[in-house]
Scaffold this motif. Structure first.
Motif, PDB file in Angstrom:
ATOM      1  N   LYS A  72       0.925  -1.388   0.200  1.00  0.00           N
ATOM      2  CA  LYS A  72       0.228   0.331  -0.178  1.00  0.00           C
ATOM      3  C   LYS A  72       0.868   1.372  -0.165  1.00  0.00           C
ATOM      4  O   LYS A  72       0.531   1.941  -0.988  1.00  0.00           O
ATOM      5  CB  LYS A  72      -0.849  -0.141   1.254  1.00  0.00           C
ATOM      6  N   LYS A  73       2.486   1.240   0.605  1.00  0.00           N
ATOM      7  CA  LYS A  73       2.941   2.188   0.650  1.00  0.00           C
ATOM      8  C   LYS A  73       3.571   2.745  -0.948  1.00  0.00           C
ATOM      9  O   LYS A  73       4.081   3.583  -0.673  1.00  0.00           O
ATOM     10  CB  LYS A  73       3.810   2.277   2.036  1.00  0.00           C
ATOM     11  N   PHE A  74       4.316   1.556  -1.149  1.00  0.00           N
ATOM     12  CA  PHE A  74       4.577   1.513  -2.865  1.00  0.00           C
ATOM     13  C   PHE A  74       3.173   2.268  -3.121  1.00  0.00           C
ATOM     14  O   PHE A  74       4.098   2.389  -4.716  1.00  0.00           O
ATOM     15  CB  PHE A  74       4.860   0.208  -3.116  1.00  0.00           C
ATOM     16  N   GLU A  75       2.673   1.446  -3.354  1.00  0.00           N
ATOM     17  CA  GLU A  75       1.240   2.525  -4.461  1.00  0.00           C
ATOM     18  C   GLU A  75       0.930   3.884  -3.884  1.00  0.00           C
ATOM     19  O   GLU A  75       0.910   4.141  -4.983  1.00  0.00           O
ATOM     20  CB  GLU A  75       0.032   1.450  -4.032  1.00  0.00           C
ATOM     21  N   ARG A  76       1.184   4.094  -3.127  1.00  0.00           N
ATOM     22  CA  ARG A  76       0.713   5.821  -2.304  1.00  0.00           C
ATOM     23  C   ARG A  76       2.189   6.045  -3.803  1.00  0.00           C
ATOM     24  O   ARG A  76       1.452   7.109  -3.605  1.00  0.00           O
ATOM     25  CB  ARG A  76       1.117   5.378  -1.057  1.00  0.00           C
ATOM     26  N   ASP A  77       3.421   5.449  -2.967  1.00  0.00           N
ATOM     27  CA  ASP A  77       4.222   6.781  -3.627  1.00  0.00           C
ATOM     28  C   ASP A  77       4.275   6.303  -5.163  1.00  0.00           C
ATOM     29  O   ASP A  77       5.079   7.716  -5.803  1.00  0.00           O
ATOM     30  CB  ASP A  77       5.845   5.521  -2.720  1.00  0.00           C
ATOM     31  N   CYS A  78       3.662   5.622  -5.566  1.00  0.00           N
ATOM     32  CA  CYS A  78       3.815   5.535  -7.256  1.00  0.00           C
ATOM     33  C   CYS A  78       2.062   6.792  -7.840  1.00  0.00           C
ATOM     34  O   CYS A  78       2.709   7.267  -8.262  1.00  0.00           O
ATOM     35  CB  CYS A  78       3.573   4.833  -7.881  1.00  0.00           C
ATOM     36  N   LYS A  79       1.412   6.676  -6.799  1.00  0.00           N
ATOM     37  CA  LYS A  79       0.368   7.728  -6.958  1.00  0.00           C
ATOM     38  C   LYS A  79       1.190   8.637  -6.826  1.00  0.00           C
ATOM     39  O   LYS A  79       1.024   9.654  -7.589  1.00  0.00           O
ATOM     40  CB  LYS A  79      -0.438   7.289  -6.060  1.00  0.00           C
ATOM     41  N   GLU A  80       2.212   9.292  -5.868  1.00  0.00           N
ATOM     42  CA  GLU A  80       2.612  11.035  -6.021  1.00  0.00           C
ATOM     43  C   GLU A  80       3.876  10.629  -6.663  1.00  0.00           C
ATOM     44  O   GLU A  80       3.284  12.167  -6.851  1.00  0.00           O
ATOM     45  CB  GLU A  80       3.622  10.199  -4.339  1.00  0.00           C
ATOM     46  N   THR A  81       4.750  10.267  -7.140  1.00  0.00           N
ATOM     47  CA  THR A  81       4.964  10.354  -8.599  1.00  0.00           C
ATOM     48  C   THR A  81       4.191  10.968  -9.677  1.00  0.00           C
ATOM     49  O   THR A  81       4.422  11.895 -10.083  1.00  0.00           O
ATOM     50  CB  THR A  81       5.882   9.003  -8.846  1.00  0.00           C
ATOM     51  N   GLY A  82       3.452  10.370  -9.735  1.00  0.00           N
ATOM     52  CA  GLY A  82       2.367  10.751 -10.982  1.00  0.00           C
ATOM     53  C   GLY A  82       2.263  11.960 -10.771  1.00  0.00           C
ATOM     54  O   GLY A  82       2.207  13.006 -11.972  1.00  0.00           O
ATOM     55  N   TYR A  83       1.587  12.249  -9.497  1.00  0.00           N
ATOM     56  CA  TYR A  83       0.962  14.014  -9.034  1.00  0.00           C
ATOM     57  C   TYR A  83       2.087  14.629  -9.567  1.00  0.00           C
ATOM     58  O   TYR A  83       2.171  15.573 -10.332  1.00  0.00           O
ATOM     59  CB  TYR A  83       0.697  13.403  -7.558  1.00  0.00           C
ATOM     60  N   LYS A  84       3.262  14.320  -9.101  1.00  0.00           N
ATOM     61  CA  LYS A  84       4.372  15.501  -9.118  1.00  0.00           C
ATOM     62  C   LYS A  84       5.363  15.195 -10.581  1.00  0.00           C
ATOM     63  O   LYS A  84       5.353  16.452 -11.378  1.00  0.00           O
ATOM     64  CB  LYS A  84       5.675  14.739  -8.745  1.00  0.00           C
ATOM     65  N   ALA A  85       4.324  14.187 -11.001  1.00  0.00           N
ATOM     66  CA  ALA A  85       5.089  15.098 -13.183  1.00  0.00           C
ATOM     67  C   ALA A  85       4.040  15.172 -13.301  1.00  0.00           C
ATOM     68  O   ALA A  85       3.930  16.168 -14.558  1.00  0.00           O
ATOM     69  CB  ALA A  85       5.050  13.289 -13.540  1.00  0.00           C
ATOM     70  N   ALA A  86       2.263  15.214 -13.215  1.00  0.00           N
ATOM     71  CA  ALA A  86       1.768  16.234 -13.924  1.00  0.00           C
ATOM     72  C   ALA A  86       2.328  17.703 -13.069  1.00  0.00           C
ATOM     73  O   ALA A  86       1.626  18.433 -14.094  1.00  0.00           O
ATOM     74  CB  ALA A  86       0.187  15.265 -13.260  1.00  0.00           C
ATOM     75  N   LEU A  87       2.108  17.925 -12.338  1.00  0.00           N
ATOM     76  CA  LEU A  87       3.079  19.018 -11.733  1.00  0.00           C
ATOM     77  C   LEU A  87       3.991  19.637 -12.664  1.00  0.00           C
ATOM     78  O   LEU A  87       4.014  20.539 -13.154  1.00  0.00           O
ATOM     79  CB  LEU A  87       3.047  19.109 -10.384  1.00  0.00           C
ATOM     80  N   GLU A  88       4.877  18.904 -12.394  1.00  0.00           N
ATOM     81  CA  GLU A  88       5.923  19.324 -13.436  1.00  0.00           C
ATOM     82  C   GLU A  88       6.021  19.693 -15.005  1.00  0.00           C
ATOM     83  O   GLU A  88       5.924  20.299 -15.243  1.00  0.00           O
ATOM     84  CB  GLU A  88       6.983  17.956 -13.547  1.00  0.00           C
ATOM     85  N   ALA A  89       4.847  18.710 -15.349  1.00  0.00           N
ATOM     86  CA  ALA A  89       4.217  18.975 -17.451  1.00  0.00           C
ATOM     87  C   ALA A  89       3.942  20.320 -16.891  1.00  0.00           C
ATOM     88  O   ALA A  89       4.089  21.098 -18.357  1.00  0.00           O
ATOM     89  CB  ALA A  89       3.154  17.612 -17.430  1.00  0.00           C
ATOM     90  N   ILE A  90       2.654  20.932 -16.065  1.00  0.00           N
ATOM     91  CA  ILE A  90       2.201  21.829 -16.275  1.00  0.00           C
ATOM     92  C   ILE A  90       3.211  22.927 -15.918  1.00  0.00           C
ATOM     93  O   ILE A  90       2.741  24.063 -16.878  1.00  0.00           O
ATOM     94  CB  ILE A  90       1.046  21.899 -15.003  1.00  0.00           C
ATOM     95  N   ASN A  91       4.190  22.609 -15.384  1.00  0.00           N
ATOM     96  CA  ASN A  91       5.152  24.249 -15.698  1.00  0.00           C
ATOM     97  C   ASN A  91       5.804  23.878 -16.543  1.00  0.00           C
ATOM     98  O   ASN A  91       6.009  25.486 -16.881  1.00  0.00           O
ATOM     99  CB  ASN A  91       6.284  23.702 -14.375  1.00  0.00           C
TER     100      ASN A  91
END
Length: 110
Positions: A72-91
């Motif tokens: 579950k922690k791994f899944e959470r960390d993967c989702k966090e990475t996807g979220y941060k990647a989307a933020l970076e794409a926006i920038n």
């Protein structure tokens, strides 16, 4: 590149930015859900270990080392990475749009 090409490219970047913003919302909700799932599972595991009489000093390590909790922690960390990647794409899209706008402005002024 012609002025029309620049305007078309700018329009494409704005569309990409719109898509990235929508994706950020989706990924943000997925990240929040994964965080909730992880915390609930961890809390339940901690309570189970306390009921079994596991010493408090090692409960955290035992619980975080549990396969299901670690997954579950791994899944959470993967989702966090996807979220941060989307933020970076926006920038990145914002920077590209500003650059194109400046180029169009220069082209127009001649």
């Amino acid at each position: 590149m012609s002025g029309q090409d620049l305007v078309n490219e700018l329009s494409g970047k704005v569309s990409l930015l719109d898509s990235a913003l929508k994706q950020l919302g989706v990924r943000g909700r997925e990240y929040a859900q994964a965080e909730q799932d992880y915390r609930i599972a961890l809390a339940q595991k901690i309570l189970t270990e306390r009921d079994k009489g596991t010493p408090v000093t090692i409960i955290s390590d035992i619980c975080r080392g549990d396969r299901e909790i670690a997954k579950k922690k791994f899944e959470r960390d993967c989702k966090e990475t996807g979220y941060k990647a989307a933020l970076e794409a926006i920038n990145v899209y914002k920077i590209q749009i500003k650059t194109l706008e400046s180029t169009i402005e220069r082209e127009w002024r001649g």
